[in-house]
Enzyme design. Sequence first.
Site, PDB file in Angstrom:
ATOM      1  N   LEU A  64       0.986   2.070   1.316  1.00  0.00           N
ATOM      2  CA  LEU A  64       0.284   1.093   0.475  1.00  0.00           C
ATOM      3  C   LEU A  64      -1.081   0.727   1.043  1.00  0.00           C
ATOM      4  O   LEU A  64      -1.844  -0.002   0.414  1.00  0.00           O
ATOM      5  CB  LEU A  64       1.151  -0.159   0.310  1.00  0.00           C
ATOM      6  CG  LEU A  64       2.514   0.096  -0.343  1.00  0.00           C
ATOM      7  CD1 LEU A  64       3.303  -1.195  -0.467  1.00  0.00           C
ATOM      8  CD2 LEU A  64       2.346   0.736  -1.710  1.00  0.00           C
ATOM      9  N   LYS A  65      -1.375   1.189   2.247  1.00  0.00           N
ATOM     10  CA  LYS A  65      -2.688   0.968   2.877  1.00  0.00           C
ATOM     11  C   LYS A  65      -3.181  -0.453   2.601  1.00  0.00           C
ATOM     12  O   LYS A  65      -4.247  -0.671   2.023  1.00  0.00           O
ATOM     13  CB  LYS A  65      -3.705   1.999   2.400  1.00  0.00           C
ATOM     14  CG  LYS A  65      -3.323   3.438   2.763  1.00  0.00           C
ATOM     15  CD  LYS A  65      -4.437   4.406   2.432  1.00  0.00           C
ATOM     16  CE  LYS A  65      -4.124   5.833   2.829  1.00  0.00           C
ATOM     17  NZ  LYS A  65      -3.148   6.504   1.952  1.00  0.00           N
TER      18      LYS A  65
END
Length: 234
Positions: A64-65
Amino acid sequence: MSPDARARLIVALDVPSIAAAEAMVGRLAGAVSFYKIGYQLVFAGGLEFAETLLRAGKQVFLDLKLHDIGNTVAKSVESVARLGATFLTVHAYPQTMQAAVAARAGSPLKILAVTVLTSYDDADLATAGYASGVSELVRKRGLQARDIGVDGIVCSGEEAASLRPVVGLDMLLVTPGVRPAGFARGDQKRIMTPTAAIAAGADYLVVGRPILDAADPKGAAEAIVAEIEKSRKM
Ligand code: C5P
């Protein structure tokens, strides 16, 4: 094949729908037990699919950075920890890493920092306004991640070789941009073969298109597992 080598292959489920993800996981049954779910699938029902995978005994890497103010990052990490994922990525900014590490405490979730995306080279960083090149920024962010207590780093194979002595043996190095010999590089600018990436010190390999686009995805995955096995004995 040792489960150890197999456990080090993470397949990036970069597919457009849950139906496509289910079909791919079905085709890879027995060969792959660790899946990465990123933006494309998350916004198409991928979080529910992550729970399905977890119930089936698979491991899940949520790519999901994350990058936001500390409070928002912390609350998001708490939710991901409750889901039961194994890995979660955050961008390697100090505030973000600190919030994520504090929020995952007491859970099995491991936080991975993304230093510099593997599609970036020095020219791309300069265009984005950074004064340092890729290797300098990767090193700096790697050291910050280690000092903050992040569990691992997402890095190219090349960076794995230079980061390992810098961050020590305790940090996990997770390497995308893996291309078996002869496979198209696509948009990846810093690529390595599975053998070279493991030899460079990578603990896990993240592979998408070389498996997803193969005529025989399971065969392609098995070939990579075999390469991991062989290079770990070298
Ligand atoms: O298809 P390919 O093997 O290039 O897929 C690599 C995967 O790893 C993609 O899901 C991409 O988003 C991810 N990734 C990356 N570079 C990073 C972090 C994640 O390529 N630094």
